[in-house]
Design an enzyme around this catalytic site. Structure first.
Site, PDB file in Angstrom:
ATOM      1  N   ARG A  38       0.840  -1.190   0.000  1.00 45.69           N
ATOM      2  CA  ARG A  38       0.000   0.000   0.000  1.00 45.69           C
ATOM      3  C   ARG A  38       0.883   1.251   0.000  1.00 45.69           C
ATOM      4  O   ARG A  38       1.797   1.371   0.826  1.00 45.69           O
ATOM      5  CB  ARG A  38      -0.895  -0.003   1.237  1.00 45.69           C
ATOM      6  CG  ARG A  38      -1.941   1.119   1.263  1.00 45.69           C
ATOM      7  CD  ARG A  38      -2.562   1.221   2.656  1.00 45.69           C
ATOM      8  NE  ARG A  38      -3.136  -0.045   3.078  1.00 45.69           N
ATOM      9  CZ  ARG A  38      -4.377  -0.432   2.806  1.00 45.69           C
ATOM     10  NH1 ARG A  38      -5.166   0.369   2.102  1.00 45.69           N
ATOM     11  NH2 ARG A  38      -4.824  -1.598   3.235  1.00 45.69           N
ATOM     12  N   LEU A  72       1.446   0.244  -4.815  1.00 42.53           N
ATOM     13  CA  LEU A  72       0.370   0.239  -5.804  1.00 42.53           C
ATOM     14  C   LEU A  72      -0.977   0.396  -5.116  1.00 42.53           C
ATOM     15  O   LEU A  72      -1.304  -0.355  -4.198  1.00 42.53           O
ATOM     16  CB  LEU A  72       0.411  -1.078  -6.584  1.00 42.53           C
ATOM     17  CG  LEU A  72      -0.232  -1.119  -7.964  1.00 42.53           C
ATOM     18  CD1 LEU A  72       0.425  -0.120  -8.901  1.00 42.53           C
ATOM     19  CD2 LEU A  72      -0.129  -2.527  -8.539  1.00 42.53           C
ATOM     20  N   ASP A  73      -1.736   1.379  -5.554  1.00 39.98           N
ATOM     21  CA  ASP A  73      -3.111   1.558  -5.096  1.00 39.98           C
ATOM     22  C   ASP A  73      -4.001   0.773  -6.044  1.00 39.98           C
ATOM     23  O   ASP A  73      -4.264   1.208  -7.172  1.00 39.98           O
ATOM     24  CB  ASP A  73      -3.478   3.045  -5.102  1.00 39.98           C
ATOM     25  CG  ASP A  73      -4.910   3.298  -4.654  1.00 39.98           C
ATOM     26  OD1 ASP A  73      -5.635   2.318  -4.362  1.00 39.98           O
ATOM     27  OD2 ASP A  73      -5.323   4.476  -4.614  1.00 39.98           O
ATOM     28  N   LYS A 136     -11.202 -14.425  11.872  1.00 39.18           N
ATOM     29  CA  LYS A 136      -9.835 -13.900  11.787  1.00 39.18           C
ATOM     30  C   LYS A 136      -8.927 -14.742  12.681  1.00 39.18           C
ATOM     31  O   LYS A 136      -9.265 -15.049  13.817  1.00 39.18           O
ATOM     32  CB  LYS A 136      -9.814 -12.440  12.233  1.00 39.18           C
ATOM     33  CG  LYS A 136      -8.460 -11.767  12.067  1.00 39.18           C
ATOM     34  CD  LYS A 136      -8.526 -10.289  12.471  1.00 39.18           C
ATOM     35  CE  LYS A 136      -9.255  -9.475  11.439  1.00 39.18           C
ATOM     36  NZ  LYS A 136      -9.143  -8.020  11.722  1.00 39.18           N
ATOM     37  N   TYR A 138      -4.833 -15.400  14.113  1.00 41.89           N
ATOM     38  CA  TYR A 138      -3.428 -15.044  14.274  1.00 41.89           C
ATOM     39  C   TYR A 138      -2.700 -16.265  14.842  1.00 41.89           C
ATOM     40  O   TYR A 138      -3.301 -17.302  15.115  1.00 41.89           O
ATOM     41  CB  TYR A 138      -3.278 -13.833  15.193  1.00 41.89           C
ATOM     42  CG  TYR A 138      -3.776 -12.554  14.562  1.00 41.89           C
ATOM     43  CD1 TYR A 138      -2.963 -11.829  13.691  1.00 41.89           C
ATOM     44  CD2 TYR A 138      -5.062 -12.071  14.819  1.00 41.89           C
ATOM     45  CE1 TYR A 138      -3.409 -10.651  13.108  1.00 41.89           C
ATOM     46  CE2 TYR A 138      -5.523 -10.907  14.232  1.00 41.89           C
ATOM     47  CZ  TYR A 138      -4.691 -10.195  13.381  1.00 41.89           C
ATOM     48  OH  TYR A 138      -5.140  -9.041  12.794  1.00 41.89           O
ATOM     49  N   GLU A 139      -1.389 -16.115  15.032  1.00 40.70           N
ATOM     50  CA  GLU A 139      -0.542 -17.228  15.464  1.00 40.70           C
ATOM     51  C   GLU A 139      -1.134 -18.033  16.614  1.00 40.70           C
ATOM     52  O   GLU A 139      -1.340 -19.244  16.517  1.00 40.70           O
ATOM     53  CB  GLU A 139       0.840 -16.692  15.860  1.00 40.70           C
ATOM     54  CG  GLU A 139       1.748 -17.691  16.546  1.00 40.70           C
ATOM     55  CD  GLU A 139       2.126 -18.856  15.654  1.00 40.70           C
ATOM     56  OE1 GLU A 139       2.086 -20.003  16.130  1.00 40.70           O
ATOM     57  OE2 GLU A 139       2.449 -18.627  14.477  1.00 40.70           O
ATOM     58  N   ASP A 168       1.873 -19.400  12.044  1.00 40.71           N
ATOM     59  CA  ASP A 168       2.231 -18.497  10.950  1.00 40.71           C
ATOM     60  C   ASP A 168       3.331 -19.074  10.070  1.00 40.71           C
ATOM     61  O   ASP A 168       3.113 -19.395   8.908  1.00 40.71           O
ATOM     62  CB  ASP A 168       2.687 -17.145  11.521  1.00 40.71           C
ATOM     63  CG  ASP A 168       1.519 -16.229  11.850  1.00 40.71           C
ATOM     64  OD1 ASP A 168       0.519 -16.270  11.124  1.00 40.71           O
ATOM     65  OD2 ASP A 168       1.608 -15.468  12.818  1.00 40.71           O
ATOM     66  N   GLY A 248       7.671 -41.564  21.970  1.00 41.37           N
ATOM     67  CA  GLY A 248       7.597 -42.926  22.475  1.00 41.37           C
ATOM     68  C   GLY A 248       8.816 -43.348  23.265  1.00 41.37           C
ATOM     69  O   GLY A 248       8.831 -44.428  23.854  1.00 41.37           O
ATOM     70  N   GLN A 249       9.855 -42.522  23.297  1.00 35.91           N
ATOM     71  CA  GLN A 249      11.043 -42.816  24.097  1.00 35.91           C
ATOM     72  C   GLN A 249      11.102 -41.802  25.227  1.00 35.91           C
ATOM     73  O   GLN A 249      11.188 -40.607  24.971  1.00 35.91           O
ATOM     74  CB  GLN A 249      12.303 -42.754  23.236  1.00 35.91           C
ATOM     75  CG  GLN A 249      12.232 -43.714  22.058  1.00 35.91           C
ATOM     76  CD  GLN A 249      13.551 -43.829  21.341  1.00 35.91           C
ATOM     77  OE1 GLN A 249      14.520 -44.331  21.895  1.00 35.91           O
ATOM     78  NE2 GLN A 249      13.590 -43.368  20.112  1.00 35.91           N
TER      79      GLN A 249
END
EC number: 2.8.3.16
Length: 425
Positions: A38, A72-73, A136, A138-139, A168, A248-249
């Site tokens: 943007r 770029l718009d 929405k 997030y992580e 993410d 498993g160990q």
């Protein structure tokens, strides 16, 4: 030297962490990644967690190496014209917008296929199709909904999220694999396709051993978990198991010399069956070698707390590095708990390119992770992240072939600059 993905051009509409992780990997392997941002602000992480005023944050720089930036718009008619030309020229479009954003921009899958039938469109979303697909994510939300949090932590404590960015960055890794697979298939079909990776799916994929254990519960207790040895009944869902090994160990994190002052003076030790007798020798419990209560793995399962307490008595007499040296000499699996400071200063990681020093024009030198995947014929050279819009003219001229007059026309339209604020009357 030719890079593995030389000739592949990626249109990068990603932001924050999951998508940029994916496109940075592609860039490290030689793809030409064009990051669309943007005008005036760019990727939001440029300004998040800033440690130096008016300088791109480490959050941004460490996720956007080896890329080019164009502002770029896409709401501007000329901006849309440029974007259409880029879609026609590129091989892959990657985005991690919210659901439907690309469609609302006027670039549906059908429209993109009309412009470029060979285009691969790769997307990261929080959830796959279903009741939560519009939510929405997030992580930490991904970790909580993908099975990681419910199985991380200690039995009587809260669910915990892990310090590793498995939601993410983990999903970004999955998407990168999907993209190169789609590129390979395109060699046979000549067609592009959609590639999707949901963060919930990615986390669950990394928690597969817990889904394994969920099914094992139907047939009895999980005997390698601490609570089995403590005589605590299991419920109907996989419990949190602290630092018990998931493979498993049996394994635990044990205190080492200096633990009272150093929060990372610990070592992880695994009591692997083939080296059990060597463990007994190291800790001075030679009588355990043939004792029926300790001699076999099944016999040891109900006594793991006692066994690890005894091993810890020994590790507390050694630094974590001393303990590692002694145990490794006998092929006993172990690893010291390494702090971020220790990792940052580890010269062996510098030598392999796992940690790299990068020079940035406004930030100066900083450390970053390098490519964790090493190709013998396509070594990675980590290059700094781009400044906002740094390559706008270069991309318009060299990628799209625009003349100077056409570039000036694009700029004059406002398609590459932030909208001007009108003074209040």
């Amino acid at each position: 030297m030719t890079k593995a993905l030389d000739g592949v051009r990626v249109l990068d509409f990603t932001h924050v962490q999951s998508g940029p992780t994916c496109t940075q990997l592609l860039a490290w392997f030689g793809a030409d990644v064009i990051k669309v941002e943007r005008p005036g602000s760019g990727d939001i992480t440029r300004g998040q967690l800033q440690d130096i005023p008016k300088v791109d944050s480490l959050y941004f720089t460490m996720l956007n190496h080896n890329k080019r930036s164009i502002t770029l718009d896409t709401k501007n008619p000329k901006g849309k014209e440029v974007l259409t030309a880029l879609i026609r020229t590129c091989d892959v479009l990657v985005e991690n917008f919210g659901p439907g954003v690309l469609d609302r921009m006027g670039f549906t899958w059908e429209k993109i296929q009309e412009i470029n039938p060979r285009m691969i469109v790769a997307s990261i979303k929080g959830f796959g199709p279903g009741p939560y697909e519009d939510c929405k994510v997030y992580e930490n939300v991904a970790q909580c909904t993908g099975g990681a949090a419910s199985t991380t932590g200690f039995r009587e404590g809260l669910p915990l999220v892990t310090g590793a960015q498995i939601g993410d960055s983990g999903t970004g890794l999955h998407l990168a694999l999907g993209i190169v697979t789609a590129l390979y298939q395109r060699h046979h079909t000549g067609r592009g396709q959609r590639v999707t990776a949901a963060m919930q799916d990615g986390v669950l994929n990394l928690c597969r051993v817990k889904l394994r254990d969920q099914q094992r519960l139907d047939h009895g207790p999980l005997k390698e978990y601490s609570q089995f040895g403590e005589g605590i009944p299991f419920g109907d869902a996989v419990p949190r198991a602290g630092n018990d090994s998931g493979g498993g160990q049996p394994g635990r994190i044990l205190k080492c010399k200096g633990w009272e002052q150093d929060p990372n003076a610990y070592i992880y030790v695994i009591t692997q069956a083939p080296v059990w007798e060597k463990i007994c020798d190291v800790i001075g419990e030679t009588g355990w070698k043939m004792h029926p209560d300790y001699a076999t793995p099944p016999a040891r399962l109900s006594r793991l707390n006692e066994i690890f307490a005894r091993i810890e008595q020994w590790t507390m007499t050694k630094t974590k590095f001393e303990a590692m040296e002694i145990l490794n000499a006998d092929d006993i699996p172990c690893g010291p708990i390494l702090s971020m400071k220790e990792l940052a200063e580890d010269q062996s990681l510098r030598a392999t390119g796992t940690i790299v020093e990068v020079d940035h024009p406004t930030r100066g030198k900083y450390l970053s992770v390098g490519n964790p995947i090493k190709l013998s014929d396509s070594p990675t050279e980590v290059k700094r992240s781009p400044l906002l819009g740094e390559h706008t003219d270069e991309i318009l001229r060299d990628v799209l072939g625009y003349s100077d007059a056409h570039v000036a026309e694009i700029h004059d339209s406002g398609a590459t600059a932030p909208p001007r604020k009108q003074a209040a009357e």
